[in-house]
Design a protein around this motif. Structure first.
Motif, PDB file in Angstrom:
ATOM      1  N   THR A  43      -0.446   0.123  -0.289  1.00  0.00           N
ATOM      2  CA  THR A  43      -0.757  -1.130  -0.980  1.00  0.00           C
ATOM      3  C   THR A  43      -1.505  -0.768  -2.255  1.00  0.00           C
ATOM      4  N   GLY A  67      -0.096  -9.288  -0.189  1.00  0.00           N
ATOM      5  CA  GLY A  67       0.439  -8.758  -1.449  1.00  0.00           C
ATOM      6  C   GLY A  67       1.595  -7.813  -1.187  1.00  0.00           C
ATOM      7  N   ASN A  68       1.954  -7.073  -2.202  1.00  0.00           N
ATOM      8  CA  ASN A  68       3.083  -6.143  -2.115  1.00  0.00           C
ATOM      9  C   ASN A  68       2.710  -4.880  -1.345  1.00  0.00           C
ATOM     10  N   PHE A  69       3.683  -4.330  -0.646  1.00  0.00           N
ATOM     11  CA  PHE A  69       3.470  -3.075   0.068  1.00  0.00           C
ATOM     12  C   PHE A  69       4.760  -2.269   0.056  1.00  0.00           C
ATOM     13  N   THR A  70       4.604  -0.977   0.319  1.00  0.00           N
ATOM     14  CA  THR A  70       5.734  -0.059   0.460  1.00  0.00           C
ATOM     15  C   THR A  70       5.492   0.782   1.702  1.00  0.00           C
ATOM     16  N   VAL A  84      10.282  -1.841   0.843  1.00  0.00           N
ATOM     17  CA  VAL A  84       9.386  -2.548  -0.056  1.00  0.00           C
ATOM     18  C   VAL A  84       9.330  -3.999   0.400  1.00  0.00           C
ATOM     19  N   GLY A  85       8.134  -4.564   0.509  1.00  0.00           N
ATOM     20  CA  GLY A  85       8.008  -5.938   0.972  1.00  0.00           C
ATOM     21  C   GLY A  85       6.773  -6.601   0.431  1.00  0.00           C
ATOM     22  N   THR A  86       6.618  -7.866   0.800  1.00  0.00           N
ATOM     23  CA  THR A  86       5.462  -8.648   0.396  1.00  0.00           C
ATOM     24  C   THR A  86       4.927  -9.407   1.608  1.00  0.00           C
ATOM     25  N   ASP A  88       2.656 -12.480   2.373  1.00  0.00           N
ATOM     26  CA  ASP A  88       2.006 -13.573   1.639  1.00  0.00           C
ATOM     27  C   ASP A  88       1.475 -14.624   2.592  1.00  0.00           C
TER      28      ASP A  88
END
Length: 93
Positions: A43, A67-70, A84-86, A88
């Motif tokens: 993150t 938030g965004n993560f990988t 890759v995702g988010t 929220d």
């Protein structure tokens, strides 16, 4: 290597919105779980090491900030897979 995700949102210890991310890591062609996986979620606040089960191929990451993560998963003899995702506030609690 294939990766599937599941997201869950909740409120963390500091009152901030955080969540859990679960991934299923498997051999795409054999449709079987993989053991010996190194899985890390990244993150904007740094890496989070997952806990996993080589029998089922399920790996989970707790206290993931919204938030965004990988997610990067690697296994000897297979190479790496990237998801890759988010996470929220609309994800189910």
């Amino acid at each position: 290597v294939g990766v599937v995700r599941r997201l869950v949102r909740y409120v963390g210890e500091e009152g901030l919105a955080v969540g859990a991310v679960g991934v299923l890591i498997y051999d795409y062609y054999a449709a079987a779980p993989l053991g010996g996986v190194t899985a890390t979620l990244f993150t904007g606040k740094g890496p989070i090491t997952g806990t996993g089960d080589a029998t089922t191929g399920f790996y989970s990451f707790a206290n993931v900030p919204v938030g965004n993560f990988t997610v990067v998963a690697s296994v000897a003899g297979y190479g790496s897979a990237v998801l890759v995702g988010t996470l929220d506030s609309a994800d189910p609690a």
